[in-house]
Write an enzyme that holds these catalytic residues in place. Structure first.
Site, PDB file in Angstrom:
ATOM      1  N   GLU A 164      35.877  24.682  27.504  1.00 30.77           N
ATOM      2  CA  GLU A 164      37.587  24.725  27.548  1.00 30.77           C
ATOM      3  C   GLU A 164      38.043  23.356  27.635  1.00 30.77           C
ATOM      4  OE1 GLU A 164      38.928  28.254  30.507  1.00 30.77           O
ATOM      5  OE2 GLU A 164      36.732  27.726  30.672  1.00 30.77           O
ATOM      6  N   ARG A 209      37.725  41.426  41.819  1.00 29.71           N
ATOM      7  CA  ARG A 209      39.001  41.922  41.538  1.00 29.71           C
ATOM      8  C   ARG A 209      38.787  43.131  40.855  1.00 29.71           C
ATOM      9  NH1 ARG A 209      40.795  37.094  38.082  1.00 29.71           N
ATOM     10  NH2 ARG A 209      39.608  35.559  39.180  1.00 29.71           N
TER      11      ARG A 209
END
Ligand code: ADP
Length: 399
Positions: free
Chosen positions: A383, A240
């Site tokens: 997470e 990206r």
């Protein structure tokens, strides 16, 4: 309490079963190639690794395969599905409605559906994971943990774009930020390691994986972050572009007669360190090419480090100081050379890395010398544990 954590992607699904009384990981695994053919890799403490290539035509098949693996007499860890007390789901986008994790209700599902237009690749898969679990485990509470929630504390001046205000009002075009669960976890761990109440800390967290974002965490809350309306914004990433002058995008579209979808693909899949180096999106490959003298690989690594360092600088200004910087995720945890390249720009903060500590792997560790004025930490993110903790807390509060 046993909590199943589900992180559902469009063609993959990661899961962990955690015993929350002791925060012990009982089993974890990954379903891949859902809807293509199917592969399940399952690992349980003290048992042989189990791999199945039975077809997984959709998320229903995948979650059923996970439940089968968990109760299997050989490689399973529970006798009956009923031992699962709750399920925690990672949900990509909670818009500006959710500033914390919530028990899933029909209204919550409506909001996740509403925000599909903000996260078209992720929210549909997340919702499908929730609905399949509701079907396969009726009556078991489901909790949604949003990637965006931690950043809902950002002030307006940080999340507004300087475009006509009506677009914020009409379409909620604004900065949301992502990787919230990870930034929250590592900032809390960092405060514990510093032995300072988090309310009194200024921490910059760098989540550097395939995607990456940097967050300013002041007093335990996110006050700014580098990803924006979508996860394209901010630092350069594997494939990206990160932030780019919007006019350059318009210029390229006109010059090359590109459609919106083509430009979207170029910015999301063909840019970043892959775009600059032409080698790979994986930093290991780029580091190897650089060590063999590939100049564009070296340029990609330096550009990446420069942009992370610039973002850290922004957040030092935003918070009027910094006590600690944390590196986490695949690259942040494993690449000492990337951490060094970034910290080379941070001499003005009096940062001095300890080269031995910077070479350690797989543990939470401070990597600066005693003289360093600002501490730098490597903290493995977790997470799944945050999702399981939130799930336990919410389910217990209902009881
Ligand atoms: P995500 O969850 O965003 O897919 P991860 O946090 O798993 O990504 O990070 C994956 C990236 O971490 C890989 O693409 C790779 O570039 C980088 N990485 C992992 N291990 C190493 C290593 N030992 N050295 C350099 N880079 C690494």
């Amino acid at each position: 309490m046993k909590v199943l954590v589900i992180n559902c992607g469009s063609s993959s699904l990661k899961y962990q079963l955690i015993d929350m009384d002791t925060e012990t990981l009982l089993a974890k695994g990954l379903c891949e190639r859902i809807g293509i053919d199917g592969k399940l890799k399952h690992e349980a403490a003290g048992k042989d690794k189990f791999i199945s290539e039975a077809p997984l035509k959709d998320h229903n098949d995948a979650i059923q395969a996970v439940l089968n693996a968990l109760v299997d007499p050989e490689h399973g860890v529970i006798k009956d599905m009923k031992e699962i007390d709750a399920v925690g789901h990672r949900v990509a986008h909670g818009g500006d409605h959710f500033n914390k994790s919530v028990l899933v209700t029909p209204e919550v599902k409506d909001y996740i559906t509403k925000y599909i237009e903000l996260a078209p690749l992720h929210n549909p898969a997340n919702l499908s994971g929730i609905e399949v679990c509701e079907k396969l485990m009726p009556g078991v509470p489901q909790v949604a943990v949003f990637d965006t929630a931690f950043h809902q504390t950002m002030p307006e001046k940080a999340y507004l774009y300087a475009i006509p205000y009506k677009y914020y009002e009409q379409y909620k075009v604004r900065k949301y930020g992502f990787h919230g669960t990870s930034h929250k976890y590592v900032s809390q761990e960092c405060a514990k390691m510093m032995d300072i109440p988090i309310e009194n800390t200024k921490i910059i967290t760098c989540h550097l994986g395939n995607g990456g974002s940097v967050t300013a965490v002041q007093g335990g809350i996110s006050i700014d972050t580098s990803m924006g309306f979508t996860p394209l914004d901010g630092i350069a990433m594997g494939t990206r572009s990160g932030s780019i002058d919007a006019a350059a995008v318009l210029f390229l579209m006109r010059k090359e007669n590109l459609s919106v979808d083509e430009m979207d693909r170029i910015l999301n899949k063909e840019s970043g360190v892959y775009g600059i180096s032409g080698v790979s999106s994986d930093f290991r490959d780029i580091e190897e090419a650089e060590s063999e003298g590939n100049k564009r690989a070296a340029l990609a690594l330096e550009t990446f480090a420069y942009r992370v360092a610039k973002t850290i600088g922004e957040y030092v200004a935003t918070m009027n100081g910094v006590d600690a910087i944390v590196f986490t995720a695949g690259l942040g945890e494993n690449s000492g050379s990337t951490r060094q390249l970034i910290c080379n720009y941070l001499g003005y903060l009096g940062i001095e890395l300890d080269s031995y500590k910077n070479s350690l792997r797989g543990q939470a560790v401070e990597i600066t010398t005693k003289q360093s004025r600002v501490q730098v930490y490597v903290i493995p993110t977790n997470e799944e544990l945050v999702i399981a903790r939130d799930t336990k807390e919410i389910v217990e509060a209902q009881a």
